[in-house]
Motif scaffolding. Structure first.
Motif, PDB file in Angstrom:
ATOM      1  N   VAL A   5       0.835  -1.202   0.000  1.00 10.82           N
ATOM      2  CA  VAL A   5       0.000   0.000   0.000  1.00 10.82           C
ATOM      3  C   VAL A   5       0.870   1.253   0.000  1.00 10.82           C
ATOM      4  O   VAL A   5       0.570   2.235  -0.696  1.00 10.82           O
ATOM      5  N   SER A   9       0.867   4.110  -2.781  1.00  9.20           N
ATOM      6  CA  SER A   9       0.633   5.496  -2.361  1.00  9.20           C
ATOM      7  C   SER A   9       1.740   6.419  -2.854  1.00  9.20           C
ATOM      8  O   SER A   9       1.472   7.571  -3.233  1.00  9.20           O
ATOM      9  N   GLU A  13       1.490   9.565  -5.365  1.00  5.14           N
ATOM     10  CA  GLU A  13       2.087  10.876  -5.131  1.00  5.14           C
ATOM     11  C   GLU A  13       2.665  11.427  -6.429  1.00  5.14           C
ATOM     12  O   GLU A  13       2.525  12.617  -6.735  1.00  5.14           O
ATOM     13  N   THR A  38      -6.220  11.629  -6.734  1.00  7.41           N
ATOM     14  CA  THR A  38      -4.973  10.919  -6.415  1.00  7.41           C
ATOM     15  C   THR A  38      -4.345  11.386  -5.112  1.00  7.41           C
ATOM     16  O   THR A  38      -3.746  10.576  -4.398  1.00  7.41           O
ATOM     17  N   SER A  42      -3.659   8.815  -2.192  1.00  8.61           N
ATOM     18  CA  SER A  42      -2.277   8.716  -1.728  1.00  8.61           C
ATOM     19  C   SER A  42      -2.187   8.906  -0.217  1.00  8.61           C
ATOM     20  O   SER A  42      -1.497   8.154   0.481  1.00  8.61           O
ATOM     21  N   GLY A  45      -3.712   5.903   1.630  1.00  8.85           N
ATOM     22  CA  GLY A  45      -2.779   4.776   1.618  1.00  8.85           C
ATOM     23  C   GLY A  45      -1.636   4.979   2.590  1.00  8.85           C
ATOM     24  O   GLY A  45      -1.233   4.051   3.298  1.00  8.85           O
ATOM     25  N   LEU A  46      -1.098   6.195   2.624  1.00  9.54           N
ATOM     26  CA  LEU A  46      -0.025   6.494   3.581  1.00  9.54           C
ATOM     27  C   LEU A  46      -0.528   6.291   5.009  1.00  9.54           C
ATOM     28  O   LEU A  46       0.154   5.667   5.832  1.00  9.54           O
ATOM     29  N   TRP A  62       7.622   6.990   1.193  1.00  4.55           N
ATOM     30  CA  TRP A  62       6.533   7.577   0.403  1.00  4.55           C
ATOM     31  C   TRP A  62       7.040   8.779  -0.391  1.00  4.55           C
ATOM     32  O   TRP A  62       6.819   8.870  -1.602  1.00  4.55           O
TER      33      TRP A  62
END
Length: 104
Positions: A5, A9, A13, A38, A42, A45-46, A62
């Motif tokens: 994930v 992510s 980015e 997005t 992102s 997910g982070l 990330w």
């Protein structure tokens, strides 16, 4: 699963950074919408990945993925310079990201 994930992510980015550039200050609809979608995905997910990965490691990975991805898109698709120094610098970032994963 958290690492997968996190990588996705990071790629998102890259997508939002490029979409932000293409939006021309949010004056173009499609890139602006892509940016909005997005960046939210992102960040989600982070946030998910940081439940299992320490924040220092997760955030650095990330950002590293996003920075390298964005620079590569710039060089390959947007006509930014692709000289040896830039490529070696990106490889150093990649080495740092891999190191963070290996020594996590």
């Amino acid at each position: 699963m958290a690492w997968i994930v996190l990588v996705i992510s990071g790629l998102l980015e890259t997508a939002w950074a490029v979409a932000l550039d293409r939006s021309a200050g949010f004056t173009r609809l499609v890139p602006s919408v892509v940016f909005g979608i997005t960046i939210v995905l992102s960040m989600l997910g982070l946030a998910y990945a940081l439940r299992e990965i320490p924040v220092g490691t997760g955030y650095a990975v990330w950002v590293g993925i996003g920075a390298v991805g964005t620079a590569l898109v710039g060089m390959v698709a947007l006509g930014e310079p692709a000289n040896l120094a830039r490529i070696l610098s990106l490889l150093l970032v990649v080495a740092g990201v891999v190191g963070l994963k290996l020594f996590h």
